[in-house]
Structure formats: structure tokens, C-alpha cells
Design an enzyme around this catalytic site. Structure first.
Site, PDB file in Angstrom:
ATOM      1  N   ASP A 168     121.967 -15.518  89.231  1.00 39.15           N
ATOM      2  CA  ASP A 168     123.282 -16.159  89.111  1.00 39.15           C
ATOM      3  C   ASP A 168     123.248 -17.661  89.364  1.00 39.15           C
ATOM      4  O   ASP A 168     124.289 -18.296  89.464  1.00 39.15           O
ATOM      5  CB  ASP A 168     124.291 -15.498  90.059  1.00 39.15           C
ATOM      6  CG  ASP A 168     123.883 -15.591  91.530  1.00 39.15           C
ATOM      7  OD1 ASP A 168     122.899 -16.297  91.841  1.00 39.15           O
ATOM      8  OD2 ASP A 168     124.554 -14.954  92.362  1.00 39.15           O
TER       9      ASP A 168
ATOM     10  N   HIS B 176     121.895 -17.473  94.163  1.00 37.76           N
ATOM     11  CA  HIS B 176     121.120 -16.686  95.113  1.00 37.76           C
ATOM     12  C   HIS B 176     119.677 -16.544  94.608  1.00 37.76           C
ATOM     13  O   HIS B 176     119.437 -15.852  93.613  1.00 37.76           O
ATOM     14  CB  HIS B 176     121.745 -15.298  95.302  1.00 37.76           C
ATOM     15  CG  HIS B 176     123.137 -15.365  95.855  1.00 37.76           C
ATOM     16  ND1 HIS B 176     124.245 -15.362  95.036  1.00 37.76           N
ATOM     17  CD2 HIS B 176     123.578 -15.446  97.129  1.00 37.76           C
ATOM     18  CE1 HIS B 176     125.331 -15.434  95.800  1.00 37.76           C
ATOM     19  NE2 HIS B 176     124.946 -15.492  97.066  1.00 37.76           N
TER      20      HIS B 176
ATOM     21  N   SER C 279     125.414 -16.896 102.431  1.00 34.16           N
ATOM     22  CA  SER C 279     124.633 -15.711 102.050  1.00 34.16           C
ATOM     23  C   SER C 279     123.159 -16.029 101.819  1.00 34.16           C
ATOM     24  O   SER C 279     122.297 -15.157 101.999  1.00 34.16           O
ATOM     25  CB  SER C 279     125.222 -15.079 100.778  1.00 34.16           C
ATOM     26  OG  SER C 279     125.272 -16.026  99.724  1.00 34.16           O
TER      27      SER C 279
END
Length: 215
Positions: free
Chosen positions: A191, A194, A15
Site C-alpha cells: 500500500d 506499510h 503501525s
């Protein structure tokens, strides 16, 4: 600058690489580059070297582990016929051992991570001019934190693969560690995995500096 004119750079990962590459902003598509470090690398290459066309392709996919990369490697990397390949993978291989602790079937051991990555690099390096391995990172300054310690171990495994195969290792974690001495982790990520836009700039700059881009 090491990337040659009229070449193709394929950037693969999870991601952090993906960053919404398949989503539109309103009616304007992002051109498949997303809004993260891949887009910044592409933009800086165009800004710094307008006379040296380089096509950047983002094939990051959210949630991927190194095993997921292996399953789609032929289609998303080899079949693209790239001149250069960058890989950022590993944080999900670690994270699933924390956020899905009892789902053992989804855990990627350190040995499996190392051997799978080595196989992908060995398969690809003879076909390309250069491969870049960008280390996984965790935005936590306490190196004794269990997840930070495990991410460090997986990054070390990636460096071992790079040393053994001749790929180029880029230590992204050390770039963030330097900055975490001045700004706490919440300035970089919600977090610790990311990064915000400033963190993506750190990754892009580390890559650009490694390839000799004057920025």
C-alpha cells in the site's frame, strides 16, 4: 556506538512501529517488540554488543497521529524513564487527508504537526541522553504525486524541529528513494505505507548506522 550500556531505548510511533507488538505468534509472545524494525534494532544490538545490555521498548500504536502521541506521551514515554527515545510519526497525519478527505476533524495540519512534535521534543530532550526523529515516508518515487509531496512536507517539518531542538533527524525517505531506483514500490509494500520485512530492515539499518552500530 552511541547507546550506553544498561540503558533503555523507547521507540514510539504508529503501525509501522507497532507491527503487532501486542499479538502472540502461536503460543510464543513477541516480547512486546512486534515483527518490524524495532525487533530488528533490538536483535542487532544484542548480536553486535552482547556485553552492552540495552533494553528496547516498543510503544508504537497502529493508526496514531502526532496528536495521539501527545495524548499518551506522559504514560508511554516520560513515565518509562528512557535514556533514549526514537519517534517515527507523520504518515497518518497525511493519510487521513486522503483516505478520509471530508472528515476534517481528523486532519492534522502541517502547522499543528510541527508545533505538536516540537512540544514533545522540547519536553523530553532535557530528560534523556538523545532523541531520534525518523522521518515519515511514502513508497512512491514520483515526487509530484500529491500524497508523496505532502509526506515530504511533513518530513521537512520534522527536520526543522530536529534542527531547532538538537534532536537527531534520520531521513528514512531518502533511504527508500535510493532503493526505489532498483526495485519498484510493490517490492517494498502493498500500500506504499506499510513496508514488508525488507523495508523494515532498511529502517532498522538507517537507525543503527546513525547511532554508530557496526553492522
Amino acid at each position: 556506538m552511541r547507546l550506553e550500556a544498561n540503558s533503555k531505548l523507547v521507540m514510539i510511533g504508529d503501525s509501522i512501529t507497532d507491527c503487532g507488538r501486542q499479538q502472540p505468534i502461536g503460543e510464543a509472545p513477541r516480547g512486546g517488540l512486534g515483527f518490524g524494525y524495532v525487533a530488528f534494532v533490538d536483535g542487532m544490538l544484542q548480536a553486535l554488543y552482547p556485553d552492552r545490555p540495552i533494553r528496547v521498548v516498543n510503544v508504537g500504536t497502529s493508526g496514531n497521529t502526532v496528536v495521539d502521541l501527545q495524548e499518551r506521551w506522559q504514560r508511554d514515554v516520560i513515565d518509562q524513564r528512557p535514556d533514549y527515545v526514537s519517534v517515527m510519526i507523520g504518515v497518518n497525519d497525511v493519510w487521513r487527508q486522503f483516505d478520509a478527505r471530508l472528515l476534517y476533524e481528523n486532519h492534522i495540519s502541517l502547522d499543528r504537526y510541527r508545533e505538536t512534535l516540537r512540544s514533545l521534543v522540547a519536553k523530553t530532550l532535557p530528560r534523556v541522553k538523545e532523541m531520534f526523529l525518523l522521518s515519515p515516508f511514502f513508497l512512491e518515487p514520483n515526487r509530484s504525486d500529491p500524497m508523496r509531496a505532502m509526506v515530504d512536507a511533513y518530513a521537512d517539518a520534522m527536520k526543522t524541529v530536529a534542527d531547532e531542538t538538537g534532536a537527531t533527524f534520520i531521513d528514512v525517505q531518502v533511504e527508500f528513494d535510493e532503493r526505489l531506483q532498483h526495485l519498484n514500490t510493490w517490492s517494498w509494500s502493498g500500500d506504499r505505507v506499510h513496508p514488508y520485512i525488507n523495508g523494515h530492515m532498511v529502517i532498522a539499518r538507517a537507525f543503527l548506522r546513525e547511532i554508530g552500530a557496526q553492522c
